[in-house]
Motif scaffolding. Sequence first.
Motif, PDB file in Angstrom:
ATOM      1  N   ILE A 171      15.457  24.835  46.645  1.00 40.43           N
ATOM      2  CA  ILE A 171      14.058  25.249  46.707  1.00 40.43           C
ATOM      3  C   ILE A 171      13.954  26.675  46.175  1.00 40.43           C
ATOM      4  N   LEU A 172      12.965  26.921  45.325  1.00 38.96           N
ATOM      5  CA  LEU A 172      12.828  28.217  44.680  1.00 38.96           C
ATOM      6  C   LEU A 172      12.724  29.354  45.699  1.00 38.96           C
ATOM      7  N   GLU A 173      11.978  29.169  46.758  1.00 37.63           N
ATOM      8  CA  GLU A 173      11.822  30.221  47.765  1.00 37.63           C
ATOM      9  C   GLU A 173      13.135  30.503  48.480  1.00 37.63           C
ATOM     10  N   ASN A 174      13.930  29.465  48.750  1.00 39.84           N
ATOM     11  CA  ASN A 174      15.231  29.659  49.403  1.00 39.84           C
ATOM     12  C   ASN A 174      16.176  30.439  48.504  1.00 39.84           C
ATOM     13  N   LEU A 175      16.161  30.136  47.222  1.00 43.15           N
ATOM     14  CA  LEU A 175      16.993  30.876  46.280  1.00 43.15           C
ATOM     15  C   LEU A 175      16.538  32.327  46.191  1.00 43.15           C
ATOM     16  N   SER A 176      15.232  32.538  46.208  1.00 39.56           N
ATOM     17  CA  SER A 176      14.699  33.895  46.167  1.00 39.56           C
ATOM     18  C   SER A 176      15.111  34.690  47.399  1.00 39.56           C
ATOM     19  N   SER A 177      15.096  34.037  48.569  1.00 40.59           N
ATOM     20  CA  SER A 177      15.506  34.716  49.803  1.00 40.59           C
ATOM     21  C   SER A 177      16.986  35.086  49.759  1.00 40.59           C
ATOM     22  N   PHE A 178      17.806  34.186  49.251  1.00 37.87           N
ATOM     23  CA  PHE A 178      19.234  34.472  49.115  1.00 37.87           C
ATOM     24  C   PHE A 178      19.456  35.677  48.203  1.00 37.87           C
ATOM     25  N   LEU A 179      18.769  35.683  47.069  1.00 36.24           N
ATOM     26  CA  LEU A 179      18.934  36.782  46.122  1.00 36.24           C
ATOM     27  C   LEU A 179      18.394  38.096  46.671  1.00 36.24           C
ATOM     28  N   ASP A 180      17.320  38.022  47.430  1.00 36.10           N
ATOM     29  CA  ASP A 180      16.743  39.220  48.029  1.00 36.10           C
ATOM     30  C   ASP A 180      17.765  39.929  48.921  1.00 36.10           C
ATOM     31  N   ASN A 181      18.536  39.152  49.661  1.00 34.10           N
ATOM     32  CA  ASN A 181      19.576  39.730  50.515  1.00 34.10           C
ATOM     33  C   ASN A 181      20.720  40.329  49.709  1.00 34.10           C
ATOM     34  N   GLN A 182      20.840  39.910  48.463  1.00 33.88           N
ATOM     35  CA  GLN A 182      21.892  40.425  47.585  1.00 33.88           C
ATOM     36  C   GLN A 182      21.398  41.580  46.716  1.00 33.88           C
ATOM     37  N   GLY A 183      20.100  41.893  46.829  1.00 32.70           N
ATOM     38  CA  GLY A 183      19.543  42.964  46.023  1.00 32.70           C
ATOM     39  C   GLY A 183      19.080  42.521  44.647  1.00 32.70           C
ATOM     40  N   PHE A 184      18.758  41.210  44.508  1.00 31.10           N
ATOM     41  CA  PHE A 184      18.306  40.659  43.221  1.00 31.10           C
ATOM     42  C   PHE A 184      17.060  39.810  43.459  1.00 31.10           C
ATOM     43  N   ILE A 185      16.427  39.364  42.384  1.00 33.25           N
ATOM     44  CA  ILE A 185      15.269  38.477  42.482  1.00 33.25           C
ATOM     45  C   ILE A 185      15.407  37.359  41.460  1.00 33.25           C
ATOM     46  N   MET A 186      14.672  36.271  41.700  1.00 26.28           N
ATOM     47  CA  MET A 186      14.576  35.227  40.692  1.00 26.28           C
ATOM     48  C   MET A 186      13.643  35.693  39.581  1.00 26.28           C
ATOM     49  N   PRO A 187      13.956  35.391  38.319  1.00 25.45           N
ATOM     50  CA  PRO A 187      13.050  35.773  37.230  1.00 25.45           C
ATOM     51  C   PRO A 187      11.811  34.893  37.177  1.00 25.45           C
TER      52      PRO A 187
END
Length: 481
Positions: A210-226
């Motif tokens: 899910i796009l939001e789940n991937l975004s949350s994972f990346l947010d914790n890593q200091g990144f965002i989905m493009p």
Amino acid sequence: MMMMMMATMRKKSPGFLFVYSRIFHSHQPLNLHHNNSLLRSGTSFCTPISRYFGSIRECRKAFQASAINHFKVPSGFRFRCITSLSSVVQRNPSFSRLNSDDIEFFRSILGEKNVVQDEDRLLDANTDWLRKYRGSSKLLLQPRSTEEVSQILKYCNSRDLPVVPQGGNTGLVGGSVPVFDEVIINLRLMNDIVSFDKVSGILVCEAGGILENLSSFLDNQGFIMPLDLGAKGSCQIGGNVSTNAGGLRLVRYGSLHGSVLGLEVVLADGRVLDMLGTLRKDNTGYDLKHLFIGSEGTLGIITKISILTPPKLPAINVAFLGCKDYSSCQKLLVDAKRKLGEILSAFEFLDNMSMDLVLNHLEGIRNPLPPTMHNFYVLLETTGTDESYDKEKLEAFLLRSMEGGLVSDGVLAQDINQISSFWQIREGIPEALMKAGAVYKYDLSLPVEKMYDLVEEMRTRLGNSAKVIGYGHLGDGFCTN
């Protein structure tokens, strides 16, 4: 049901453009069953159309022959047909029907609970988000791995069973639901994150994420989905890539053709194409992954994605602005690109009828610019590294825009809650449309200066029989009606 079809062939060129509608699934003169065609057109996830991939030349030949045989369009002519063909839609008799042996085979590889025949669950899978289209599939399959997807397609290919791969089923044009009794393949269980490189920002994940789940994972890593979409809570990344979804951040990060580095894809006959590269620069041979990005479900099922994700920047500013006319919105966009440059991350617009719908049909939404209703609204976002510098730059830009008459009124969000409330207006339009009544929704990419002409033309043609609204990603020339 209305459809538009266009075939174009140019002089001195063997190529042509052929855009087909979902209603041609089983129409005999054009059922896309040329030689090795297997599945129907128009799905929003990934429906393979060629049973044997072979080579790009073979696929092109097969597709070209299907189009030319139907249209008989001589070189140099443009053919357009706008008509209703609902009366000729019928199931292609060359496709097989499910039987008990098929069900037992799928259970043998997926297990009992991932072979779904429950009527309530099938009803949701058979119906699109806008509740406009409904299929009659009797079977939903939920594979857990690429190997299981491969086995399913290999078997369906051997039995001539039509299938419809389905992601989050958040599409608004009915492309992700069956037309008839196709087997639905949903990748929701394939949602693992395979790897993430904090140095390069490269994420490898399964297509059902899910796009939001991937975004949350990346947010914790200091990144965002493009990529960012209003449907991010439900849509799957595989479906996003298959439709080359643009979203709210395209003006900053570009399309998925630039962000996706590699793909793993299962073809219609079950063969797996491993193109899951993680190198940003790779000049070796044909870049086949681009055939599948935006392929609209015509070549294969995407099972894994390698995607380049940008670092999360700390300074975010959002302004909500009122404009007197569409020309002012255009000029404001040009100025924003020139004077905000590297920090401009989103530029959205909506007309006053869109605003009226949101205010009247969604709870908790307030007009940021009361009490006057403006003809047009712009949501402008900047993202950067220096909060004070970015805000000062944005405020100076807004002041000049108001003095120049491009902006009639505006407000700058003061905290994260106001940022969220501004975005809720823009992202809440599709939901407001559903609550207002029946919806016919069209996403169009046009030159920015011509975009709103279409809205006005449709209002003239339809008169009082329908409300026509316009909103979208003005920053990349995208409008929804």
